[in-house]
Motif scaffolding. Sequence first.
Motif, PDB file in Angstrom:
ATOM      1  N   ARG A   1       0.829  -1.219   0.000  1.00 36.27           N
ATOM      2  CA  ARG A   1       0.000   0.000   0.000  1.00 36.27           C
ATOM      3  C   ARG A   1       0.859   1.262   0.000  1.00 36.27           C
ATOM      4  NH1 ARG A   1      -4.962  -0.678   4.245  1.00 36.27           N
ATOM      5  NH2 ARG A   1      -4.980  -2.952   4.329  1.00 36.27           N
ATOM      6  N   LEU A   2       1.895   1.276   0.811  1.00 39.08           N
ATOM      7  CA  LEU A   2       2.755   2.456   0.888  1.00 39.08           C
ATOM      8  C   LEU A   2       3.528   2.662  -0.403  1.00 39.08           C
ATOM      9  CD1 LEU A   2       4.015   1.961   4.540  1.00 39.08           C
ATOM     10  CD2 LEU A   2       2.687   3.914   3.721  1.00 39.08           C
ATOM     11  N   SER A   3       3.831   1.584  -1.117  1.00 29.23           N
ATOM     12  CA  SER A   3       4.565   1.730  -2.374  1.00 29.23           C
ATOM     13  C   SER A   3       3.696   2.334  -3.471  1.00 29.23           C
ATOM     14  CB  SER A   3       5.082   0.363  -2.838  1.00 29.23           C
ATOM     15  OG  SER A   3       4.014  -0.434  -3.332  1.00 29.23           O
ATOM     16  N   ASP A   4       2.368   2.256  -3.314  1.00 21.37           N
ATOM     17  CA  ASP A   4       1.453   2.770  -4.332  1.00 21.37           C
ATOM     18  C   ASP A   4       1.285   4.285  -4.266  1.00 21.37           C
ATOM     19  OD1 ASP A   4       1.012   0.326  -5.441  1.00 21.37           O
ATOM     20  OD2 ASP A   4      -0.864  -0.070  -4.386  1.00 21.37           O
ATOM     21  N   GLY A   5       1.763   4.931  -3.206  1.00 19.96           N
ATOM     22  CA  GLY A   5       1.604   6.383  -3.082  1.00 19.96           C
ATOM     23  C   GLY A   5       1.038   6.767  -1.730  1.00 19.96           C
ATOM     24  N   PRO A   6       0.651   8.043  -1.575  1.00 15.44           N
ATOM     25  CA  PRO A   6       0.140   8.519  -0.282  1.00 15.44           C
ATOM     26  C   PRO A   6      -1.084   7.726   0.175  1.00 15.44           C
ATOM     27  CG  PRO A   6       0.613  10.366  -1.748  1.00 15.44           C
ATOM     28  CD  PRO A   6       0.716   9.124  -2.580  1.00 15.44           C
ATOM     29  N   LEU A   7      -1.170   7.526   1.482  1.00 19.94           N
ATOM     30  CA  LEU A   7      -2.318   6.821   2.041  1.00 19.94           C
ATOM     31  C   LEU A   7      -3.530   7.727   2.112  1.00 19.94           C
ATOM     32  CD1 LEU A   7      -0.634   4.990   5.083  1.00 19.94           C
ATOM     33  CD2 LEU A   7      -1.066   4.070   2.795  1.00 19.94           C
ATOM     34  N   SER A   8      -4.700   7.131   2.032  1.00 22.16           N
ATOM     35  CA  SER A   8      -5.939   7.875   2.235  1.00 22.16           C
ATOM     36  C   SER A   8      -6.112   8.144   3.729  1.00 22.16           C
ATOM     37  CB  SER A   8      -7.129   7.061   1.723  1.00 22.16           C
ATOM     38  OG  SER A   8      -7.327   5.923   2.553  1.00 22.16           O
ATOM     39  N   PRO A   9      -6.978   9.088   4.119  1.00 25.39           N
ATOM     40  CA  PRO A   9      -7.213   9.322   5.557  1.00 25.39           C
ATOM     41  C   PRO A   9      -7.600   8.056   6.307  1.00 25.39           C
ATOM     42  CG  PRO A   9      -8.158  11.108   4.275  1.00 25.39           C
ATOM     43  CD  PRO A   9      -7.703  10.066   3.285  1.00 25.39           C
ATOM     44  N   LYS A  10      -8.461   7.197   5.696  1.00 20.93           N
ATOM     45  CA  LYS A  10      -8.853   5.956   6.370  1.00 20.93           C
ATOM     46  C   LYS A  10      -7.663   5.019   6.518  1.00 20.93           C
ATOM     47  CE  LYS A  10     -12.038   2.050   6.236  1.00 20.93           C
ATOM     48  NZ  LYS A  10     -10.968   1.098   6.631  1.00 20.93           N
TER      49      LYS A  10
END
Length: 340
Positions: free
Chosen positions: A17-26
């Motif tokens: 998930r972190l490799s895909d880009g910024p995380l969403s707020p959730k």
Amino acid sequence: MTAPQSDADIVIDWCLRLSDGPLSPKERTDLHAWLADDPRRGERLGAALAAWDAVEENADAPEMLALRREALGAVHRAGQRRWLRTPMVSRPVVWAIAAVLLLALSLGSLAWRHSGRDEYRTAIGERRVIALADGSRLSLDADSMVTVAFSPQRRDIVLAKGRARFKVAKDPLRPFAVRSGRNVVIATGTEFSVERLSREVRVALFEGRVAVLRDTPQGQMNEVVRLGGHQLTAERALTPGHEIGLPVSGFVGSVSSSIGNDGWGAEQVSFTSETLVAAAERMNRYAQRRRIIVDPGAADIRVSGVFNNGDVDAFADAIAITFPVDAAVNGEAIRLSRRR
């Protein structure tokens, strides 16, 4: 019924998930909750992210090709095909990362110690990577120590000694502040390092932009550096690929290039017109047998060169040959003093 995921599985999931880009707020909330349940998880994820970076940088190396083969077998045996769903990551890279993680987790070869809820430190010669609760990444150089305190309003780090690199997760509503001595570096989403030496604090910028402040009796003020005969605020002068040095005593800093001289992850350290006292401090972070002591009379000699991490004997010999300096070995120390 679906079997519950192990920590190893969840680490790999967050790595993807972190490799895909910024995380969403959730996702940031979920990550914070997962890390809060066990203080060791931040280091587990940090180690996984470090492995991810190493694999991506060396994807075609023979060692990685072997890991891919081992990982494919492990995936088949464990039935762990689910993480291959991420379309942005190539299967060979994921397999190699999975191999690194599965082997490390099964053999217990990752150093996951935690010295306190919000405190991280490294021993002489040790490096560590920690994933923080907001998705930021903290890389600690050898013989370093930081404390971390996050709140809904702020993200505060204190560098007590050594050097740390930060890859900051973007969050404009929560400034990311790193304090070392009287200096404060503030960012919202960027990558930079802070180094604490006896005479100065150094800030290197890899991408983005940061504000650099200093505590004074009148409050916090912008740091000022000298560049091309002019004085500028550190924020304006510090651009990616450069480093500023901020003296502990005094108010005007300097700017230099940090390209090829940052030493992160390397087995060698290079110096370009570095003061002898600062070079010795950097060498000492990896000095397992002896440490270098520099007498005040030799402290300001400027040195350049490339040395293996921790090889203080070779460093001292080179200094004694090149400069009018004596190198005296006394038990666990090498004292460098100006030759009379």
